[in-house]
Design a protein around this motif. Structure first.
Motif, PDB file in Angstrom:
ATOM      1  N   LEU A   1       0.633  -1.266  -0.266  1.00  0.00           N
ATOM      2  CA  LEU A   1      -0.294   0.366  -0.099  1.00  0.00           C
ATOM      3  C   LEU A   1       0.953   1.319   0.220  1.00  0.00           C
ATOM      4  N   ASN A   2       2.386   1.421   1.319  1.00  0.00           N
ATOM      5  CA  ASN A   2       3.290   1.563   0.846  1.00  0.00           C
ATOM      6  C   ASN A   2       3.687   2.709  -0.932  1.00  0.00           C
ATOM      7  N   HIS A   3       3.765   1.240  -1.160  1.00  0.00           N
ATOM      8  CA  HIS A   3       4.762   1.805  -2.836  1.00  0.00           C
ATOM      9  C   HIS A   3       3.328   2.195  -3.725  1.00  0.00           C
ATOM     10  N   LEU A   4       2.304   1.724  -3.785  1.00  0.00           N
ATOM     11  CA  LEU A   4       0.752   2.147  -4.275  1.00  0.00           C
ATOM     12  C   LEU A   4       0.734   3.666  -3.598  1.00  0.00           C
ATOM     13  N   LEU A   5       0.742   3.908  -2.791  1.00  0.00           N
ATOM     14  CA  LEU A   5       0.266   5.302  -2.359  1.00  0.00           C
ATOM     15  C   LEU A   5       1.544   6.231  -2.978  1.00  0.00           C
ATOM     16  N   ALA A   6       2.378   6.004  -2.935  1.00  0.00           N
ATOM     17  CA  ALA A   6       3.586   6.798  -3.693  1.00  0.00           C
ATOM     18  C   ALA A   6       3.664   6.709  -4.601  1.00  0.00           C
ATOM     19  N   SER A   7       3.373   5.957  -5.504  1.00  0.00           N
ATOM     20  CA  SER A   7       2.833   5.919  -7.023  1.00  0.00           C
ATOM     21  C   SER A   7       2.122   6.943  -7.333  1.00  0.00           C
ATOM     22  N   GLN A   8       0.696   7.047  -6.368  1.00  0.00           N
ATOM     23  CA  GLN A   8      -0.015   8.496  -6.717  1.00  0.00           C
ATOM     24  C   GLN A   8       1.095  10.070  -7.653  1.00  0.00           C
ATOM     25  N   VAL A   9       2.274   9.733  -6.745  1.00  0.00           N
ATOM     26  CA  VAL A   9       3.038  11.548  -6.609  1.00  0.00           C
ATOM     27  C   VAL A   9       3.482  11.489  -8.299  1.00  0.00           C
ATOM     28  N   ASP A  10       3.968   9.722  -8.593  1.00  0.00           N
ATOM     29  CA  ASP A  10       4.347  10.356 -10.272  1.00  0.00           C
ATOM     30  C   ASP A  10       4.016   9.882 -11.016  1.00  0.00           C
ATOM     31  N   HIS A  11       2.180   9.788 -10.858  1.00  0.00           N
ATOM     32  CA  HIS A  11       1.522   9.098 -12.105  1.00  0.00           C
ATOM     33  C   HIS A  11       1.704   8.348 -12.635  1.00  0.00           C
ATOM     34  N   SER A  12       2.133   6.978 -11.594  1.00  0.00           N
ATOM     35  CA  SER A  12       2.379   5.468 -11.702  1.00  0.00           C
ATOM     36  C   SER A  12       1.500   4.471 -11.615  1.00  0.00           C
ATOM     37  N   LEU A  13       0.511   5.208 -10.841  1.00  0.00           N
ATOM     38  CA  LEU A  13      -0.104   3.915 -10.191  1.00  0.00           C
ATOM     39  C   LEU A  13      -1.071   2.773 -11.270  1.00  0.00           C
ATOM     40  N   VAL A  14      -1.440   3.256 -12.283  1.00  0.00           N
ATOM     41  CA  VAL A  14      -1.813   2.214 -12.604  1.00  0.00           C
ATOM     42  C   VAL A  14      -1.084   1.086 -13.203  1.00  0.00           C
ATOM     43  N   ARG A  15       0.118   1.795 -14.028  1.00  0.00           N
ATOM     44  CA  ARG A  15       1.571   1.134 -13.865  1.00  0.00           C
ATOM     45  C   ARG A  15       1.454  -0.607 -12.659  1.00  0.00           C
ATOM     46  N   LYS A  16       1.154   0.508 -11.584  1.00  0.00           N
ATOM     47  CA  LYS A  16       2.665   0.153 -10.273  1.00  0.00           C
ATOM     48  C   LYS A  16       1.265  -0.739  -9.800  1.00  0.00           C
ATOM     49  N   LEU A  17      -0.021  -0.984 -10.546  1.00  0.00           N
ATOM     50  CA  LEU A  17      -0.965  -1.724  -9.934  1.00  0.00           C
ATOM     51  C   LEU A  17      -1.333  -3.306 -10.069  1.00  0.00           C
ATOM     52  N   ARG A  18      -0.439  -2.895 -11.511  1.00  0.00           N
ATOM     53  CA  ARG A  18      -0.244  -4.340 -12.430  1.00  0.00           C
ATOM     54  C   ARG A  18       0.374  -5.213 -11.566  1.00  0.00           C
ATOM     55  N   MET A  19       1.654  -4.471 -11.620  1.00  0.00           N
ATOM     56  CA  MET A  19       2.341  -5.114  -9.941  1.00  0.00           C
ATOM     57  C   MET A  19       2.115  -6.280  -9.204  1.00  0.00           C
ATOM     58  N   TYR A  20       0.457  -6.203  -8.165  1.00  0.00           N
ATOM     59  CA  TYR A  20       0.289  -6.612  -7.698  1.00  0.00           C
ATOM     60  C   TYR A  20      -1.232  -6.953  -7.808  1.00  0.00           C
ATOM     61  N   THR A  21      -1.579  -7.078  -8.970  1.00  0.00           N
ATOM     62  CA  THR A  21      -2.345  -7.477  -9.991  1.00  0.00           C
ATOM     63  C   THR A  21      -2.263  -8.834 -10.473  1.00  0.00           C
ATOM     64  N   GLU A  22      -1.618  -8.536 -11.748  1.00  0.00           N
ATOM     65  CA  GLU A  22      -0.858  -9.603 -12.684  1.00  0.00           C
ATOM     66  C   GLU A  22      -0.308 -10.729 -12.190  1.00  0.00           C
ATOM     67  N   PRO A  23       0.605 -11.279 -10.863  1.00  0.00           N
ATOM     68  CA  PRO A  23       0.924 -12.367 -10.273  1.00  0.00           C
ATOM     69  C   PRO A  23      -0.435 -13.448 -10.381  1.00  0.00           C
ATOM     70  N   THR A  24       0.237 -14.479 -10.523  1.00  0.00           N
ATOM     71  CA  THR A  24      -0.902 -15.772 -10.938  1.00  0.00           C
ATOM     72  C   THR A  24      -1.375 -15.976  -9.567  1.00  0.00           C
ATOM     73  N   LEU A  25      -0.269 -16.039  -8.371  1.00  0.00           N
ATOM     74  CA  LEU A  25      -0.097 -16.191  -6.942  1.00  0.00           C
ATOM     75  C   LEU A  25      -0.252 -14.553  -6.252  1.00  0.00           C
ATOM     76  N   LEU A  26      -0.514 -13.913  -5.391  1.00  0.00           N
ATOM     77  CA  LEU A  26      -0.150 -12.440  -5.156  1.00  0.00           C
ATOM     78  C   LEU A  26       0.061 -13.511  -3.225  1.00  0.00           C
ATOM     79  N   VAL A  27       0.864 -13.097  -2.691  1.00  0.00           N
ATOM     80  CA  VAL A  27       0.794 -13.424  -0.811  1.00  0.00           C
ATOM     81  C   VAL A  27       0.572 -12.037  -0.444  1.00  0.00           C
ATOM     82  N   CYS A  28       0.037 -11.376   0.564  1.00  0.00           N
ATOM     83  CA  CYS A  28      -0.663 -10.221   0.801  1.00  0.00           C
ATOM     84  C   CYS A  28      -0.756 -10.743   2.450  1.00  0.00           C
ATOM     85  N   ASP A  29       0.660 -10.176   3.372  1.00  0.00           N
ATOM     86  CA  ASP A  29       0.880 -11.115   4.403  1.00  0.00           C
ATOM     87  C   ASP A  29       0.627  -8.945   5.635  1.00  0.00           C
ATOM     88  N   GLU A  30      -0.040 -10.180   6.502  1.00  0.00           N
ATOM     89  CA  GLU A  30      -0.024  -9.141   7.529  1.00  0.00           C
ATOM     90  C   GLU A  30      -1.184  -8.078   7.431  1.00  0.00           C
TER      91      GLU A  30
END
Length: 234
Positions: free
Chosen positions: A124-153
């Motif tokens: 979430l901090n990574h995605l939050l920071a991406s809003q500053v440089d307008h790269s949110l759409v690209r950064k979201l793909r980093m977390y939505t495209e893997p076949t398996l995402l483990v989101c801990d804690e």
């Protein structure tokens, strides 16, 4: 194949192998090497930093582990990944949630699946920071495209409206694309309204997770103690 060619030809001649058998031997060696390189690449991309085995998961630690043993072992065949089913592991800190999630993630890496392990706050901090440089759409793909995402804690820190919305975007996109997510949390779904910005977002996320998921409740004392030298993740 090129590196092993001379040795293989020598061994094949000594064993009186046919040309076809020798070529098959070389091809099998090449395929195995490529497979091993692919697994190494998947592991590095996953950010796991460890390769835990189910053999290190102590099913005797608590009755909830024994009660769930058959279900946990069944996860290792990765059919849940093929079906896009999510896994939610709930329990107090130190009961083995993260360790189990990492076992599943490494298993998927071994099956040459695209895997990403992250803590909820790092994501979430990574995605939050991406809003500053307008790269949110690209950064979201980093977390939505893997076949398996483990989101801990999930649940260790309360989320504000912005981070709650970002979390919703990740879960909603993965749900619609039928991609598996492993969630570890110390908070029951009924209390997610306390960690997310409001009950509306909490309900929307929980509904998507529950619709196609397996839920595991782990209990027992924390394993973060000096006497436990192997399994020590939360």
């Amino acid at each position: 194949m090129s590196r092993q060619l001379d040795q293989i030809l020598s061994d094949a001649a000594a064993r009186n192998l046919s040309v076809a058998a020798t070529l098959e031997w070389l091809a099998d060696m090449e395929l195995e090497a490529r497979h091993n390189r692919a697994i190494d690449r998947r592991f590095k991309q996953s950010r796991l930093q460890m390769q835990p085995s189910i053999d290190a998961f102590d099913f005797q630690h608590h009755k909830t582990r024994l009660q769930n043993k058959t279900r946990i072992l069944r996860l290792l065949d990765l059919h849940f990944v093929e079906k896009g089913t999510s896994i939610v592991i709930i329990g107090n800190p130190g009961v083995g949630k993260t360790f189990l999630a990492k076992i599943l993630a490494w298993r998927a890496c071994q099956a040459n699946q695209r895997v990403l392990f992250t803590t909820a706050m790092d994501m979430l901090n990574h995605l939050l920071a991406s809003q500053v440089d307008h790269s949110l759409v690209r950064k979201l793909r980093m977390y939505t495209e893997p076949t398996l995402l483990v989101c801990d804690e999930i649940g260790y820190l309360a989320l504000d409206q912005q981070t709650s919305n970002l979390f919703y975007q990740v879960i909603s996109t993965r749900h619609s694309q039928k991609r598996s997510t492993v969630i570890t949390t110390n908070t029951a779904f009924s209390d997610w309204g306390n960690i997310l910005f409001n009950t509306t977002i909490a309900t929307a996320i929980a509904d998507r997770l529950v619709e196609n998921s397996e839920i595991f409740l782990l209990g027992g004392p924390s394993r973060r103690k000096p006497e436990h030298n192997g399994e020590s993740s939360s």
